[in-house]
Design a protein around this motif. Structure first.
Motif, PDB file in Angstrom:
ATOM      1  N   GLU A 126       0.690  -1.595   0.111  1.00 40.96           N
ATOM      2  CA  GLU A 126       0.104  -0.071   0.181  1.00 40.96           C
ATOM      3  C   GLU A 126       0.873   1.122   0.057  1.00 40.96           C
ATOM      4  O   GLU A 126       0.749   2.355  -0.626  1.00 40.96           O
ATOM      5  N   LYS A 127       2.015   1.211   0.899  1.00 43.94           N
ATOM      6  CA  LYS A 127       3.028   2.250   0.893  1.00 43.94           C
ATOM      7  C   LYS A 127       3.588   2.610  -0.558  1.00 43.94           C
ATOM      8  O   LYS A 127       3.703   3.718  -0.898  1.00 43.94           O
ATOM      9  N   ILE A 128       3.993   1.303  -1.107  1.00 39.59           N
ATOM     10  CA  ILE A 128       4.628   1.238  -2.229  1.00 39.59           C
ATOM     11  C   ILE A 128       3.671   2.109  -3.365  1.00 39.59           C
ATOM     12  O   ILE A 128       4.087   2.855  -4.268  1.00 39.59           O
ATOM     13  N   LEU A 129       2.384   1.564  -3.420  1.00 36.81           N
ATOM     14  CA  LEU A 129       1.394   2.184  -4.334  1.00 36.81           C
ATOM     15  C   LEU A 129       0.990   3.520  -4.233  1.00 36.81           C
ATOM     16  O   LEU A 129       1.236   4.268  -4.962  1.00 36.81           O
ATOM     17  N   HIS A 130       1.180   4.036  -2.829  1.00 38.75           N
ATOM     18  CA  HIS A 130       0.625   5.213  -2.475  1.00 38.75           C
ATOM     19  C   HIS A 130       2.023   6.169  -2.895  1.00 38.75           C
ATOM     20  O   HIS A 130       1.820   7.546  -3.604  1.00 38.75           O
ATOM     21  N   ASP A 131       3.372   5.743  -2.856  1.00 37.31           N
ATOM     22  CA  ASP A 131       4.480   6.532  -3.215  1.00 37.31           C
ATOM     23  C   ASP A 131       4.649   6.624  -4.754  1.00 37.31           C
ATOM     24  O   ASP A 131       4.679   7.592  -5.308  1.00 37.31           O
ATOM     25  N   THR A 132       4.123   5.440  -5.308  1.00 36.22           N
ATOM     26  CA  THR A 132       4.274   5.459  -6.750  1.00 36.22           C
ATOM     27  C   THR A 132       2.882   6.168  -7.320  1.00 36.22           C
ATOM     28  O   THR A 132       3.222   6.933  -8.289  1.00 36.22           O
ATOM     29  N   LEU A 133       1.717   6.205  -6.932  1.00 33.26           N
ATOM     30  CA  LEU A 133       0.728   7.125  -7.218  1.00 33.26           C
ATOM     31  C   LEU A 133       1.041   8.735  -6.943  1.00 33.26           C
ATOM     32  O   LEU A 133       0.883   9.643  -7.677  1.00 33.26           O
ATOM     33  N   ASP A 134       1.557   8.765  -5.703  1.00 32.06           N
ATOM     34  CA  ASP A 134       2.154  10.169  -5.759  1.00 32.06           C
ATOM     35  C   ASP A 134       3.218  10.804  -6.470  1.00 32.06           C
ATOM     36  O   ASP A 134       3.103  11.806  -7.030  1.00 32.06           O
ATOM     37  N   SER A 135       4.182   9.850  -6.690  1.00 29.85           N
ATOM     38  CA  SER A 135       5.309  10.221  -7.692  1.00 29.85           C
ATOM     39  C   SER A 135       4.536  10.306  -9.202  1.00 29.85           C
ATOM     40  O   SER A 135       4.716  11.259  -9.941  1.00 29.85           O
ATOM     41  N   LEU A 136       3.704   9.655  -9.407  1.00 30.43           N
ATOM     42  CA  LEU A 136       2.975   9.779 -10.659  1.00 30.43           C
ATOM     43  C   LEU A 136       2.236  10.786 -10.773  1.00 30.43           C
ATOM     44  O   LEU A 136       2.407  11.618 -11.853  1.00 30.43           O
ATOM     45  N   THR A 137       1.366  11.252  -9.867  1.00 30.95           N
ATOM     46  CA  THR A 137       0.839  12.670  -9.527  1.00 30.95           C
ATOM     47  C   THR A 137       1.818  13.660  -9.818  1.00 30.95           C
ATOM     48  O   THR A 137       1.436  14.706 -10.631  1.00 30.95           O
ATOM     49  N   SER A 138       2.762  13.359  -9.033  1.00 31.78           N
ATOM     50  CA  SER A 138       3.916  14.512  -9.135  1.00 31.78           C
ATOM     51  C   SER A 138       4.329  14.673 -10.556  1.00 31.78           C
ATOM     52  O   SER A 138       4.579  15.971 -11.107  1.00 31.78           O
ATOM     53  N   ASN A 139       4.597  13.755 -11.345  1.00 31.21           N
ATOM     54  CA  ASN A 139       5.243  13.624 -12.453  1.00 31.21           C
ATOM     55  C   ASN A 139       4.272  14.159 -13.455  1.00 31.21           C
ATOM     56  O   ASN A 139       4.273  15.078 -14.372  1.00 31.21           O
ATOM     57  N   LEU A 140       2.733  13.708 -13.210  1.00 27.00           N
ATOM     58  CA  LEU A 140       1.930  14.244 -14.164  1.00 27.00           C
ATOM     59  C   LEU A 140       1.651  15.928 -13.876  1.00 27.00           C
ATOM     60  O   LEU A 140       1.570  16.616 -14.749  1.00 27.00           O
ATOM     61  N   ALA A 141       1.595  16.417 -12.510  1.00 23.51           N
ATOM     62  CA  ALA A 141       1.610  17.753 -12.322  1.00 23.51           C
ATOM     63  C   ALA A 141       2.609  18.557 -13.105  1.00 23.51           C
ATOM     64  O   ALA A 141       2.528  19.502 -13.546  1.00 23.51           O
ATOM     65  N   LYS A 142       3.920  18.013 -12.802  1.00 22.89           N
ATOM     66  CA  LYS A 142       5.136  18.380 -13.791  1.00 22.89           C
ATOM     67  C   LYS A 142       4.848  18.636 -15.258  1.00 22.89           C
ATOM     68  O   LYS A 142       5.173  19.536 -15.676  1.00 22.89           O
ATOM     69  N   ALA A 143       4.249  17.309 -15.790  1.00 21.89           N
ATOM     70  CA  ALA A 143       4.259  17.419 -16.974  1.00 21.89           C
ATOM     71  C   ALA A 143       3.073  18.419 -17.365  1.00 21.89           C
ATOM     72  O   ALA A 143       3.248  19.210 -18.543  1.00 21.89           O
ATOM     73  N   ARG A 144       2.112  18.305 -16.656  1.00 15.58           N
ATOM     74  CA  ARG A 144       1.026  19.643 -16.853  1.00 15.58           C
ATOM     75  C   ARG A 144       1.381  20.846 -16.875  1.00 15.58           C
ATOM     76  O   ARG A 144       1.404  21.764 -17.919  1.00 15.58           O
ATOM     77  N   LEU A 145       2.433  21.166 -15.846  1.00 20.35           N
ATOM     78  CA  LEU A 145       2.991  22.663 -16.014  1.00 20.35           C
ATOM     79  C   LEU A 145       3.758  22.800 -17.177  1.00 20.35           C
ATOM     80  O   LEU A 145       3.552  23.908 -17.830  1.00 20.35           O
ATOM     81  N   GLN A 146       4.342  22.000 -17.505  1.00 22.83           N
ATOM     82  CA  GLN A 146       5.271  22.013 -18.637  1.00 22.83           C
ATOM     83  C   GLN A 146       4.522  22.118 -19.947  1.00 22.83           C
ATOM     84  O   GLN A 146       4.685  22.901 -20.796  1.00 22.83           O
ATOM     85  N   TRP A 147       3.497  21.156 -20.007  1.00 26.32           N
ATOM     86  CA  TRP A 147       2.484  21.218 -20.944  1.00 26.32           C
ATOM     87  C   TRP A 147       2.027  22.626 -21.198  1.00 26.32           C
ATOM     88  O   TRP A 147       1.799  23.327 -22.312  1.00 26.32           O
ATOM     89  N   GLU A 148       1.434  23.078 -19.812  1.00 22.73           N
ATOM     90  CA  GLU A 148       0.744  24.438 -20.065  1.00 22.73           C
ATOM     91  C   GLU A 148       1.708  25.538 -20.490  1.00 22.73           C
ATOM     92  O   GLU A 148       1.360  26.288 -21.135  1.00 22.73           O
TER      93      GLU A 148
END
Length: 172
Positions: A126-148
């Motif tokens: 669960e911790k790994i999943l949350h960390d992965t999802l947090d990392s994915l969310t963070s990466n998506l947020a970074k990507a969004r900012l970059q795309w924006e």
């Protein structure tokens, strides 16, 4: 003399008769004595047989009594043996129950240990999943900012190009 002869004959006859009677009496007495002796022997024999019969009956009674005693003793021995077997069976049963309880406790401990490991693994995953999802969310947020940023910069470029051509971007 002849008359003398007759007398003698009579005497002889009487004496012969007497002898025969004495002989018959003696023979009869002898037979009587023999019969008495036979009766006495038979009475003794009968008394001996009676004693033997009483002795045999006494022995038979004693043997029956001994048989009853031995049968009763055998019953007691069987009951004692049954009691001893029961005690042994109860001891074995008790030992088997203790062994079974110990095995059950070991199984329960193993199950609890495995359940604990499973819970820990679940928490870790669960911790790994949350960390992965947090990392994915963070990466998506970074990507969004970059795309924006890229999209803003592209829009800005297109706006400028449109403006260069004299067109209003709002009209389009």
């Amino acid at each position: 003399m002849p008359p003398k002869k007759k007398t003698v004959k009579k005497n002889v006859k009487k004496s012969n008769t007497k002898k025969k009677t004495d002989e018959g009496r003696n023979e009869l007495e002898e037979k009587y004595k023999q019969s008495e002796l036979d009766v006495t022997v038979l009475k003794d024999h009968l008394a001996l047989r009676g004693d033997l019969t009483k002795h045999a009956q006494s022995l038979c009674h004693d043997l029956r009594s001994r048989i009853r005693d031995m049968e009763q003793e055998l019953r007691h021995e069987r009951l004692d043996r049954k009691d001893v077997c029961t005690v042994h069976c109860q001891e074995k049963l008790s030992a088997e129950r203790k062994e079974r309880e110990q095995m059950q406790q070991e199984k329960d401990a193993t199950i609890a240990e495995l359940q604990n490991k499973l819970d820990n693994m679940e928490i870790d995953y669960e911790k790994i999943l949350h960390d992965t999802l947090d990392s994915l969310t963070s990466n998506l947020a970074k990507a969004r900012l970059q795309w924006e940023k890229e999209s803003m910069s592209s829009h800005q470029q297109y706006k400028e190009l449109l403006f260069d051509f004299g067109l209003n971007s709002m009209d389009i």
